[in-house]
Write a protein that holds these residues in place. Structure first.
Motif, short mmCIF file in Angstrom:
data_model
loop_
_atom_site.label_atom_id
_atom_site.label_comp_id
_atom_site.label_asym_id
_atom_site.label_seq_id
_atom_site.Cartn_x
_atom_site.Cartn_y
_atom_site.Cartn_z
N GLN A 11 0.85 -1.19 0.00
CA GLN A 11 0.00 0.00 0.00
C GLN A 11 0.88 1.24 0.00
O GLN A 11 1.97 1.24 0.58
CB GLN A 11 -0.95 0.02 1.20
CG GLN A 11 -0.28 -0.16 2.54
CD GLN A 11 -1.28 -0.26 3.68
OE1 GLN A 11 -2.46 0.04 3.53
NE2 GLN A 11 -0.82 -0.68 4.85
N LYS A 12 0.44 2.28 -0.69
CA LYS A 12 1.17 3.54 -0.69
C LYS A 12 1.06 4.19 0.69
O LYS A 12 -0.05 4.34 1.21
CB LYS A 12 0.62 4.48 -1.75
CG LYS A 12 0.84 4.02 -3.19
CD LYS A 12 0.29 5.04 -4.18
CE LYS A 12 0.52 4.60 -5.62
NZ LYS A 12 -0.01 5.60 -6.57
N ILE A 13 2.19 4.57 1.25
CA ILE A 13 2.21 5.13 2.60
C ILE A 13 2.25 6.65 2.52
O ILE A 13 3.17 7.24 1.92
CB ILE A 13 3.42 4.61 3.38
CG1 ILE A 13 3.37 3.08 3.49
CG2 ILE A 13 3.48 5.25 4.76
CD1 ILE A 13 2.15 2.54 4.20
N SER A 14 1.26 7.29 3.12
CA SER A 14 1.18 8.75 3.12
C SER A 14 1.77 9.38 4.37
O SER A 14 2.33 10.47 4.32
CB SER A 14 -0.27 9.21 2.96
OG SER A 14 -1.07 8.66 4.00
N LYS A 15 1.67 8.68 5.52
CA LYS A 15 2.16 9.24 6.78
C LYS A 15 2.75 8.15 7.66
O LYS A 15 2.25 7.01 7.68
CB LYS A 15 1.02 9.94 7.55
CG LYS A 15 0.53 11.22 6.90
CD LYS A 15 1.59 12.32 6.94
CE LYS A 15 1.20 13.49 6.06
NZ LYS A 15 2.23 14.55 6.07
N VAL A 16 3.81 8.50 8.38
CA VAL A 16 4.40 7.62 9.39
C VAL A 16 4.68 8.44 10.65
O VAL A 16 5.09 9.59 10.57
CB VAL A 16 5.72 6.97 8.90
CG1 VAL A 16 5.45 5.99 7.78
CG2 VAL A 16 6.74 8.01 8.48
N LEU A 343 10.53 6.59 -6.46
CA LEU A 343 9.19 7.03 -6.12
C LEU A 343 9.21 7.90 -4.87
O LEU A 343 10.12 7.83 -4.05
CB LEU A 343 8.27 5.83 -5.91
CG LEU A 343 8.04 4.96 -7.15
CD1 LEU A 343 7.11 3.80 -6.83
CD2 LEU A 343 7.48 5.78 -8.31
N ALA A 344 8.15 8.69 -4.70
CA ALA A 344 8.10 9.72 -3.67
C ALA A 344 8.27 9.16 -2.26
O ALA A 344 7.70 8.13 -1.92
CB ALA A 344 6.77 10.47 -3.78
N VAL A 345 9.05 9.89 -1.45
CA VAL A 345 9.08 9.67 0.00
C VAL A 345 8.11 10.69 0.60
O VAL A 345 8.38 11.89 0.61
CB VAL A 345 10.49 9.85 0.58
CG1 VAL A 345 10.49 9.57 2.08
CG2 VAL A 345 11.47 8.93 -0.13
N ASN A 346 6.96 10.22 1.07
CA ASN A 346 5.86 11.11 1.46
C ASN A 346 5.95 11.59 2.89
O ASN A 346 5.40 12.65 3.23
CB ASN A 346 4.52 10.40 1.26
CG ASN A 346 4.24 10.09 -0.19
OD1 ASN A 346 4.52 10.90 -1.06
ND2 ASN A 346 3.70 8.91 -0.46
N SER A 347 6.60 10.82 3.76
CA SER A 347 6.54 11.15 5.18
C SER A 347 7.73 10.55 5.90
O SER A 347 8.27 9.52 5.49
CB SER A 347 5.23 10.60 5.78
OG SER A 347 5.10 10.93 7.15
N LEU A 355 14.68 6.35 12.84
CA LEU A 355 14.01 7.11 11.79
C LEU A 355 13.17 6.14 10.96
O LEU A 355 13.61 5.02 10.66
CB LEU A 355 15.03 7.82 10.90
CG LEU A 355 14.47 8.68 9.76
CD1 LEU A 355 15.34 9.93 9.56
CD2 LEU A 355 14.41 7.89 8.45
N VAL A 356 11.95 6.58 10.60
CA VAL A 356 11.09 5.78 9.74
C VAL A 356 10.55 6.68 8.64
O VAL A 356 10.32 7.88 8.86
CB VAL A 356 9.94 5.13 10.54
CG1 VAL A 356 9.04 6.18 11.19
CG2 VAL A 356 9.11 4.18 9.67
N CYS A 357 10.38 6.13 7.45
CA CYS A 357 9.78 6.89 6.35
C CYS A 357 8.91 5.97 5.52
O CYS A 357 9.08 4.74 5.51
CB CYS A 357 10.82 7.59 5.49
SG CYS A 357 11.83 6.47 4.49
N GLY A 358 7.94 6.56 4.82
CA GLY A 358 7.02 5.81 3.99
C GLY A 358 6.99 6.37 2.59
O GLY A 358 7.16 7.58 2.38
#
Length: 372
Positions: A11-16, A343-347, A355-358
């Protein structure tokens, strides 16, 4: 990159966001939450990285984040924040604001309360774009230009500023307990004093020249007058809201939209940004004697300073480095935190050394050894 784990989550992750840890403890965070967007069914999901008690590099870093629980979310998750260790607040593309409760003993998520269609146009819903909270207070902003104040212990809405902005409000942050700052789609920062009943901002700051949309904002955790913003042009801007109506420093950070900017909450000489261009950058200020005069990260070393003067009261060298953007003397260093991405790193979120990113690549990246 030995300490970076990638988890593919379909799934595309918008926020973490990391689940808060007790300030009195020295433990590293173990649980984080994600929100998804642009999927057939969007979800709020809790993950665990386990108790990583290993100190030597390479030990304990081979475990992927483990799924704890999840709950369906109506609409895209456009923002969310932890209210406390057991509750998370989400902002939806449907205009709704929801409190989810996390039951750790049962590893379950449930809806505790929802304000449906909090943000709306006369005839349709308006996306709720941003949320922040300081328990029990919750504040949201939206595409409808509305600012809404709630309390987690009340069902009704506490206050609405109906025409706070004629354009989309993209992000909000607290400056003080009674003051918030918003950024919008025409490059403005607006400061709101909730002690006043007026529905007009106490102060407006803006980027000069082109009205570049601002997408994200964060406040320095120790110096409340210093804020960092990022926008459509990928520039990192640092502002002193006491001194000027334009940014003190502008730094070329990313080649596309910057989606989030975060000061490290306990080591604010470290700052992190992520972008549509697929990169995540770690920015570090230091004194000239502490580091060489060159910068890592190639294209990220082009900087423009609007002021060579240190602001009044800003007598700490690390604080001054953010405001002067003095790269020529080796005051800022940038490091790429991810393997090559397209692809985009959204959050992103950072807490302790974790550190975590989605991303839009349906992946979560966790780094347990951030050098801060």
């Amino acid at each position: 990159m030995e300490s970076v784990n990638a988890k593919y989550v379909s799934q595309k992750i918008s926020k973490v966001r990391w689940r808060p840890v007790s300030l009195s403890s020295l433990q590293q965070p173990e649980i984080f939450a994600t929100g998804s967007w642009d999927n057939e069914d969007n979800r709020v999901t809790f993950w665990s990285i386990g108790n990583q008690g290993h100190s030597s590099l390479g030990e304990g870093f081979d475990e992927d984040p483990q799924l704890l629980c999840e709950h369906k979310h109506e609409g895209d998750v456009l923002d969310f924040q932890f209210l406390d260790q057991d509750r998370v607040i989400t902002a939806s593309s449907t205009g709704g604001v929801t409190i989810f409760r996390y039951n750790q003993s049962k590893q379950a998520l449930s809806v505790a309360h929802q304000w449906a269609r909090a943000h709306h146009y006369p005839c349709e819903n308006a996306p709720c774009t941003s949320v922040m909270c300081s328990s029990p207070e919750i504040v949201t902003a939206g595409e409808d230009g509305r600012i809404i104040v709630y309390r987690a212990d009340q069902e009704g809405i506490v206050r609405v500023i109906d025409n706070a902005d004629s354009s989309t409000i993209h992000a909000i942050t607290y400056l003080k307990t009674t003051e918030i700052l918003t950024v919008n789609s025409i490059g403005q920062l607006k400061i709101w004093d909730f002690r006043q009943q007026s529905n007009t901002p106490a102060q407006i700051l803006s980027l000069s020249g082109d009205r570049v949309p601002l997408h994200c904002v964060d406040r320095h955790p120790n110096q409340q007058h210093i804020v960092a913003t990022g926008g459509q042009d990928g520039m990192l801007c640092v502002w002193d809201v006491r001194q000027s109506n334009t940014p003190f420093s502008l730094m070329e950070a990313h080649s596309a939209e910057m989606w989030e900017v975060h000061f490290h909450p306990t080591n604010p000489d470290h700052l992190f940004t992520c972008s549509e261009d697929g990169s995540l950058l770690h920015w570090e200020t230091s004194s000239p004697s502490d580091m060489p005069s060159f910068l890592q990260g190639g294209r990220n070393n082009s900087m423009v300073s609007r002021s060579a003067m240190a602001p009044a009261g800003g007598n700490q060298s690390l604080i001054n480095a953010w405001l002067s953007g003095d790269s020529s003397k080796g005051r800022l260093e940038t490091t790429h935190m991810l393997p090559s991405q397209t692809l985009a790193v959204n959050s992103l979120d950072v807490l302790g050394q974790c550190l975590v990113c989605g991303t839009d690549g349906e992946a979560i990246f966790v780094n347990r050894q951030v050098p801060v």
